[in-house]
Design an enzyme around this catalytic site. Structure first.
Site, short mmCIF file in Angstrom:
data_model
loop_
_atom_site.label_atom_id
_atom_site.label_comp_id
_atom_site.label_asym_id
_atom_site.label_seq_id
_atom_site.Cartn_x
_atom_site.Cartn_y
_atom_site.Cartn_z
N GLY A 11 -4.27 -30.99 -16.97
CA GLY A 11 -4.17 -31.09 -18.42
C GLY A 11 -5.29 -31.93 -18.97
N GLY A 16 -4.63 -36.64 -20.30
CA GLY A 16 -5.45 -36.22 -19.16
C GLY A 16 -6.88 -36.72 -19.27
CB SER A 254 0.64 -34.43 -41.25
OG SER A 254 0.68 -35.79 -40.97
NE ARG A 307 7.39 -37.31 -37.27
CZ ARG A 307 6.30 -37.17 -36.55
NH1 ARG A 307 6.36 -36.80 -35.28
NH2 ARG A 307 5.12 -37.42 -37.07
CD GLU A 403 5.22 -33.29 -26.40
OE1 GLU A 403 4.10 -33.09 -26.90
OE2 GLU A 403 6.24 -32.65 -26.72
CB SER A 418 2.96 -38.49 -30.02
OG SER A 418 2.20 -37.99 -31.09
CG LEU A 419 -2.17 -38.84 -31.84
CD1 LEU A 419 -3.13 -38.92 -33.02
CD2 LEU A 419 -2.60 -37.71 -30.91
#
Lengths: 619, 251
Positions: A11, A16, A254, A307, A403, A418-419
């Site tokens: 990945g 990765g 977003s 969310r 993830e 997440s980033l």
């Protein structure tokens, strides 16, 4: 004679590439490690490019702190995340922003030239650094550039257009290589290596349509699960509140639209009512005027509630109150007032990336009229179980990052985290830990007996041949569509035990029908049909993990909501779900593991008020 | 309007292997609102049947993000190079014609090999040469204007539209093409990236910078509106300075 240590990374998204960069850097002086980077797509086209809004890191000059970031993340995740790793991640975040800044990421700037921040969901602090509304793309490109530099120096070998198939285990069950397939020549080959890092992203394809990319097929992860890897918290799937529809995919709008002042509303209807926190009945806005339901229900956080909450509110407005726009399953996400008040140039500088997506796919300019949006499957909090410290899976020598691992986000991920977790786990944890493992292993992978390698290659070849020869009446793409619809209807926002049980049984039926599919292309060159079937085969196992996990968790926590069990139940379920594959029954076996709550005492989430101060656990 | 029997007609230029002969196949699928070319390809892959009812194989194609940010699904649609995901069926004349790009080596059907674009990023050293990833504090301050300019160049998704449309570029010719030129300028503009400016400019000169005939097709087809014309003219100016400097350096 080749005595170099080899590390395979599967990945080429943020996790990765982060790992590849760090490992190459660790090898830059002695040139004693080769990174072999495998990716289905050219790494620059990885799904990380789809991340839009930004990356979180506390800016201590604005009253924020890494401890506050840590607390917001744990609280937002409804206390299901192991706390020590989360704290380390939040502590590292400011340095990660500095690193990307040095690598040339064009972060939006303040008038002085510093990195600008905006607010995201689940926090009251402007913590999110951003690059327009394509931050993931910009961060990915920065890492891609650095890895290309190491590739030019011979420290990284790229295998783009190759798919990971399985891990090769030696007689002691320790990883000694991988089997991968060239998706053009269809060649299947063994690559001996001293450690493997899976960084293959999310599993969106199990829902058919989601905000995920085509490549997010979960194949590598579930293949490893079939080889004995533990899969944790599978039932925690994030449904993002704001996306637009499409027959091919659902496209994210977003959270940054709300971070910049965007408002969610439907036309009000005073004849309908809702019950507030104090049990008081209140009208659903004023008839004929916009009802900003998130702002009214959650005065402290407004449109920037986490969310899971925003998604449930939108779902309720549309399906229970039947107040969707024009009776259709949409609510408005409105940024047109920002364009009017602050100008087109201003809003484009902040949000152009998503405004263009809306405009190109819907043919309407969201600077002029409100966007019509609805929730969509977006992210998996669950994933491969990994050790808190090293990110090694329970298969020795195989690590997971990004993830596809289960850490950091608990029962609900906060936007723009997440980033951060992808970069942090690749660059700071899995990368260096894989080097440590590879350097200290007793037997180098290069000494693996040829028979061991060939055995796994032949196993994979035989399986692919078996798939290629399938010639039954079922259509693999229609079967996938059925699976996706089944999962989307039953294992997303609202979960009922009866339908979860039925869903599980139907997944098993679909899986049986799988063996009656036909592969419409029997060729041996860039055959995408056999690959599609191969991916589908693993999705059934993934669907079972998610559904069984949801069925057995009788509580509501974060993204997992059961009306029959509307409260969080810490006595019974403050636990990580662990799924292990049982080959005999072709089914997951679940067990539960304690969550690390050693730093912050779990407390009830309530976003209608400012979050109560965290109580530190006394040691 | 009766939409029940409405259909979409399209044709795909097929080619099963790099050295086999290309051929066209025509298809017809039911119409729905909001279709794009990707959904047509998905329909062809689901039921690979031509419009005269004969069975065929699914057409292979590259696609990933489906929201025009990854650059994968570039193809020629009704004669124009663009991404298939943002090509909305209702805005296209039928039968919709779908072909692979012509300037890159063909792999199969709509798949082409664009590795040359990633290679050329190595030639121009398309990176900021940081010491290493250890923490040493923040990067250089950058004005909002500089950031906006860098963001424009950095939104290039390596899709290949500019190269396909360029009359001077082909994958086996000397001209490096607008995509890599713009990236060279991006890094030459960065305060730290600048340190490699002369090497980048030399690489552009060695790779046919002066071959550009100023047709400006590249800018016209770029889906991200990257300022390719500005980049090429800046590159020419940097090359002029570079040559003058090396000339003066000899004396």
């Amino acid at each position: 004679m080749n005595k170099k240590t080899k590390i395979a990374i599967i990945g080429g998204g943020l996790a990765g590439l982060g790992a590849a960069m760090r490992i190459a850097e660790m090898s830059a002086e002695k040139k004693d490690i080769i990174v072999q980077l495998f990716s289905i797509v050219p790494v620059k086209r990885s799904h990380s490019v789809c991340a839009q809004g930004g990356i979180n890191a506390a800016n201590k000059y604005t009253g924020d702190s890494t401890y506050q970031h840590f607390d917001d993340t744990v609280y937002g995740g409804d206390f299901l995340a192991n706390q020590k790793p989360v704290q380390k991640m939040c502590d590292s975040a400011p340095d990660i922003i500095d690193l990307f800044d040095r690598m040339g990421v064009p972060f939006n700037r303040t008038s002085e030239g510093n990195i600008d921040r905006r607010r995201f969901g689940g926090t009251l602090h402007p913590r999110t650094a951003y690059s327009g509304a394509t931050t993931g793309q910009q961060l990915l490109y920065a890492l891609d550039e650095q890895v290309r530099r190491y590739e030019a120096e011979g420290l990284v070998e790229k295998y783009e257009g190759w798919e990971y198939l399985s891990t090769i285990l030696d007689e002691n069950g320790i990883c000694c290589g991988i089997v991968a397939q060239d998706l053009i020549s269809m060649e299947v080959k063994a690559f001996p290596c001293d450690a493997v890092i899976l960084a293959t992203g999310g599993p969106g394809q199990v829902y058919g349509r989601s905000t995920n990319s085509v490549s997010n097929n979960g194949l590598a992860v579930i293949s490893l699960y079939h080889q004995g890897a533990k899969y944790a918290n599978g039932e925690f799937i994030q449904v993002h509140p704001t996306a637009i529809g499409g027959d091919d995919k659902l496209r994210l709008m977003s959270e940054s639209a709300r971070g910049e002042g965007g408002r969610v509303w439907v036309p009000g209807d005073a004849s309908k009512t809702w019950i507030d926190q104090e049990g008081k009945e209140r009208p659903c806005g004023e008839t004929g005027k916009p009802w900003y339901f998130l702002e009214e229900k959650y005065p402290a956080y407004g449109n920037l509630v986490p969310r899971d909450i925003a998604t449930r509110e939108i779902f309720q407005v549309v399906y229970e109150l039947k107040m969707g726009v024009d009776g259709r399953p949409f609510v408005y996400l409105d940024v047109s007032h920002i364009a009017k008040e602050k100008g087109i140039e201003y809003i484009d500088r902040k949000l152009k990336g998503i405004l263009e997506i809306y405009e190109k796919f819907k043919g309407v300019d969201p600077r002029q009229v409100p966007m019509e949006i609805f929730p969509a499957v977006h992210y998996s909090m669950g994933g491969l179980w990994v050790d808190d410290e090293t990110h090694m899976t329970n298969i020795e020598g195989v690590f997971a990052a990004g993830e596809c691992d289960y850490q950091y986000h608990g029962a609900n991920r906060l936007g723009a985290n997440s980033l951060l977790s992808c970069v942090y786990t690749g660059l700071e944890v899995a990368g260096p830990e894989a080097v440590k493992f590879a350097k200290n292993r007793l037997k180098p992978a290069s000494e693996t007996a040829l028979e061991v390698l060939e055995k796994e290659v032949n196993k994979q070849k035989d399986f692919l041949d078996k798939l290629l020869n399938l010639s039954g009446p079922e259509n693999p793409r229609k079967l996938h569509l059925e699976l996706g619809n089944l999962m989307t209807e039953n294992v997303t926002i609202v979960r009922e035990n009866k339908s979860l049980q039925e869903t599980y049984n139907k997944i098993c039926e679909l899986e049986k029908r799988f063996w009656n599919i036909t592969i419409p292309d029997k060729g041996n060159w860039a055959n995408q049909s056999v690959r599609y079937a191969h991916q589908l085969y693993y999705l059934f196992s993934l669907a079972k993990i998610i559904t069984l996990g949801a069925l057995q968790r009788n509580e509501s926590r974060g993204a997992h909501y059961k009306p029959q069990f509307p409260e969080r139940d810490d006595d019974n379920f403050l636990k990580t779900t662990i799924a292990i594959y049982n080959e005999a029954s072709n089914a997951p076996i679940l067990s539960y593991q304690a969550v690390d709550t050693s730093l912050i005492e779990p407390r009830k989430r309530d976003y209608s008020k400012k979050s109560a101060a965290a109580t530190k656990v006394k040691n | 309007m009766n939409t029940e029997n409405k259909t979409v007609k399209f044709k795909i230029k097929r080619q099963i292997t790099p050295d086999s002969e290309p051929f066209w196949e025509e298809y017809e699928v039911p119409w729905k609102p909001s279709l794009n070319v990707i959904t047509l390809l998905m329909a062809q892959n689901t039921d690979p049947i031509t419009n005269n009812g004969s069975k065929t194989t699914p057409a292979s194609y590259d696609a990933n993000c489906l929201e025009e940010v990854c650059g994968s699904c570039t193809m020629i649609i009704n004669g124009k190079v663009r991404q298939a995901c943002t090509a909305l069926v209702d805005k296209l004349e039928q039968p919709i014609s779908i072909e692979p790009m012509t300037k890159f080596p063909i792999v199969r059907d709509l798949m082409v090999d664009r590795q040359r674009m990633f290679e050329s990023l190595k030639w121009v050293k398309g990176w900021v040469p940081i010491d290493n990833s250890s923490p040493v504090g923040k990067g250089p301050n950058i004005s909002s204007e500089e950031q906006q300019k860098a963001y424009n160049f950095s939104s290039c998704m390596t899709c290949g539209c500019c190269l396909e449309s360029c009359p001077q570029w082909s994958s086996d010719e000397a001209f490096i093409g607008p995509q890599a030129i713009a990236q060279a300028i991006l890094f030459n503009t960065h305060p730290t990236g600048k340190s490699l400016e002369s090497e980048r400019v030399q690489a552009l000169i060695n790779n046919g910078l002066n071959i550009c005939g100023n047709a400006q097709n590249c800018a016209a087809v770029c889906p991200k509106e990257v300022d390719l014309i500005g980049a090429i003219s800046e590159a020419n100016w940097q090359a002029t300075k570079h040559i003058a400097k090396s000339f003066l350096g000899k004396h």
